[in-house]
Design a protein around this motif. Structure first.
Motif, PDB file in Angstrom:
ATOM      1  N   THR A 136      -2.055  11.296  -5.837  1.00 42.11           N
ATOM      2  CA  THR A 136      -1.899  11.636  -7.263  1.00 42.11           C
ATOM      3  C   THR A 136      -2.922  10.960  -8.159  1.00 42.11           C
ATOM      4  N   SER A 137      -3.313   9.725  -7.832  1.00 41.50           N
ATOM      5  CA  SER A 137      -4.277   9.005  -8.675  1.00 41.50           C
ATOM      6  C   SER A 137      -5.170   8.142  -7.800  1.00 41.50           C
ATOM      7  N   ILE A 138      -6.443   8.092  -8.139  1.00 42.64           N
ATOM      8  CA  ILE A 138      -7.405   7.333  -7.350  1.00 42.64           C
ATOM      9  C   ILE A 138      -7.111   5.842  -7.477  1.00 42.64           C
ATOM     10  N   GLY A 139      -7.089   5.157  -6.331  1.00 42.06           N
ATOM     11  CA  GLY A 139      -6.868   3.721  -6.302  1.00 42.06           C
ATOM     12  C   GLY A 139      -5.434   3.312  -6.108  1.00 42.06           C
ATOM     13  N   SER A 140      -4.490   4.236  -6.156  1.00 46.26           N
ATOM     14  CA  SER A 140      -3.076   3.890  -5.983  1.00 46.26           C
ATOM     15  C   SER A 140      -2.723   3.857  -4.500  1.00 46.26           C
ATOM     16  N   ASN A 141      -1.658   3.145  -4.201  1.00 46.23           N
ATOM     17  CA  ASN A 141      -1.230   3.065  -2.795  1.00 46.23           C
ATOM     18  C   ASN A 141      -0.334   4.231  -2.393  1.00 46.23           C
ATOM     19  N   GLU A 142       0.131   5.010  -3.334  1.00 41.24           N
ATOM     20  CA  GLU A 142       0.943   6.203  -3.072  1.00 41.24           C
ATOM     21  C   GLU A 142       2.212   5.882  -2.273  1.00 41.24           C
ATOM     22  N   MET A 143       2.775   4.718  -2.554  1.00 40.64           N
ATOM     23  CA  MET A 143       3.991   4.310  -1.848  1.00 40.64           C
ATOM     24  C   MET A 143       5.233   4.782  -2.600  1.00 40.64           C
ATOM     25  N   PHE A 144       6.336   4.984  -1.831  1.00 36.06           N
ATOM     26  CA  PHE A 144       7.650   5.358  -2.362  1.00 36.06           C
ATOM     27  C   PHE A 144       7.553   6.617  -3.232  1.00 36.06           C
TER      28      PHE A 144
END
Length: 344
Positions: A136-144
């Motif tokens: 969804t967003s660059i640099g995020s861990n995309e967890m949970f």
């Protein structure tokens, strides 16, 4: 002279009595692998350098850099899918089970896959990380976020499924060769998922460690697998001993099957032979065992004594009081003679 092993049935012989144990070396490797596992999870949760490296690889887009190998890797990654690999390895271990007369190969495979699905599946659902294609967003861990890719199931399954073959090897030379082949397959499957963009690099790293941990804890389950094998073999022997071949008893001549004898049948007179003539002594015809009257046989005419069948005739025998059709009518009627005169 026959030895003691020849006197024991093949399925009861301990063909592989030596089972791996949790040694200090194995325990040390397991602890080190667990530390790496926790470090990767913490690094992703805190969005530290593993996440930054994940984004660098993802934005590099390897599948666009080397598109000529895309088709081959689409087929190669199947070596990490749980269904095809489990069927292939189970077929091989089934043949080993038949050859070695022991259920241990299949029990080891079943135990390892059960541990893999329980641990990796729980981690996937619990951390819920999204894949590169759904970021969804660059640099995020995309967890949970409702995903199920952390750790990589393809990678962990490749480590466990092919590593079981090395774990079950009976010689040190075969174990070394199988270990190298399993490591190369697991490495190739993990990097293929990164190339295709279906997993982050940290997913693959955690998948390698998760699969290795499953293989390292298998010696702790060896006593349980040994008891399960003994129970299954004992159950098989009991079922085989209870199998009785049914041999029908000989049936005496003249006995009708399916007709039970009753008290009324016991009171009926025995059947007596009757000659070609009428019943001896007259009276009521005798009865057979089933209660039906037995009638005396009747004489039948032979074919030469029967009236032949003709287009104009009948099989009915001629009677003396009837006039044949071919005879001329009498003078009382006059039909036949008048007809003849008119015709003339």
């Amino acid at each position: 002279m026959r030895t003691n092993d020849e006197l024991v049935p093949a399925e009861e012989r301990p063909t592989d009595p030596v089972r791996p144990r949790m040694t200090r070396t194995r325990l040390g490797i397991f602890v080190a692998t667990s530390v790496v596992y926790v470090a990767i999870v913490v690094g992703v949760l805190t969005t530290s350098w593993p996440v930054r490296f994940d984004w660098q690889v993802m934005l590099f887009r390897p599948y666009k850099q080397w598109p000529e190998i895309h088709t081959f890797l689409d087929y190669f990654v199947v070596l990490g899918q749980r269904g095809p690999t489990a069927v292939a390895v189970a077929a091989w271990l089934g043949w080993c089970t038949h050859k070695q007369k022991t259920l241990r190969p299949l029990l080891v495979l079943g135990t390892s896959l059960l541990l893999l699905n329980a641990t990796v599946g729980a981690a996937k659902i619990g951390m819920g990380r999204l894949g590169p294609h759904y970021a969804t967003s660059i640099g995020s861990n995309e967890m949970f976020a409702g995903g199920d890719i952390f750790p990589s199931g393809h990678t962990a399954n490749a480590v466990v499924t092919w590593g079981v073959l090395a774990y079950l090897a009976t010689t040190s030379h075969a174990r070394r060769i199988a270990s190298v082949i399993a490591a190369l397959l697991a490495l190739g499957v993990g990097m293929t998922t990164v190339y295709l963009g279906t997993h982050w690099m940290s997913d693959v790293t955690l998948g390698w460690t998760a699969g290795l941990m499953v293989l390292l804890v298998l010696p702790w389950f060896e006593p349980l697998m040994a008891r399960a094998e003994a129970a299954l073999l004992a159950l098989w022997r009991r079922l085989r001993e209870r199998r009785v071949t049914f041999v029908p008893a000989p049936v005496p001549a003249g006995v009708v099957l399916g007709a039970p004898r009753t008290a009324v049948d016991d009171e009926l007179p025995a059947r007596e032979p009757v000659g070609a003539g009428s019943r001896p002594g007259g009276g009521t015809p005798p009865r057979v065992a089933d209660g039906r009257p037995h009638l005396s046989p009747r004489t039948h005419t032979i074919r030469s004594e029967r009236t032949p069948v003709t287009p104009t005739g009948s099989r009915r025998p001629p009677h003396a009081d009837r006039v044949p059709r071919t005879a001329p009518l009498g003078p009382a009627t006059g039909r036949g003679r008048t007809a003849g005169t008119a015709g003339g």
